[in-house]
Design a protein around this motif. Structure first.
Motif: not given
Length: 112
Positions: A37-40, A49-51, A54-58
């Protein structure tokens, strides 16, 4: 350190193969979570914020999977040693790992 923690660590010290399998499992879960999972960053603040979300939830999912593995190991060790209190703790850890693993889906069901 509680008595339950001592039981897990003494079991890992006694059974080297089990310790190697558990450590390998933890490393694979963390590596899979970090590298998959990458956060771009993007121009749109909502997508940033969505990225990040997603990173925190992963990362939370990785912690849940580690707890899930630990719970399975505890239940297995308790079945081997016939220890009902360790079995109860193992099932509680297993249930907590399942809840933590599926946190994002649970929150999406609550919010709608």
């Amino acid at each position: 350190m509680t008595n339950r923690d001592r039981n897990i660590f003494t079991a890992l010290k006694k059974n080297r193969r089990l310790a190697v399998i558990f450590i390998t499992y933890m490393v694979l879960v963390i590596a899979g979570t970090i590298f998959c999972s990458t956060c771009f960053a993007a121009g749109d603040p909502i997508s940033v914020v969505n990225n990040l979300s997603n990173f925190i939830f992963s990362l939370i999912r990785a912690i849940g999977l580690i707890l899930l593995g630990l719970g399975i190991m505890q239940v297995g060790l308790s079945l081997k040693s016939h220890d009902p209190s360790q079995r109860a703790n193992g099932f509680l850890t297993l249930a907590g790992g399942i809840i933590i693993t599926f946190t994002k889906e649970i929150l999406n069901l609550i919010v709608g």
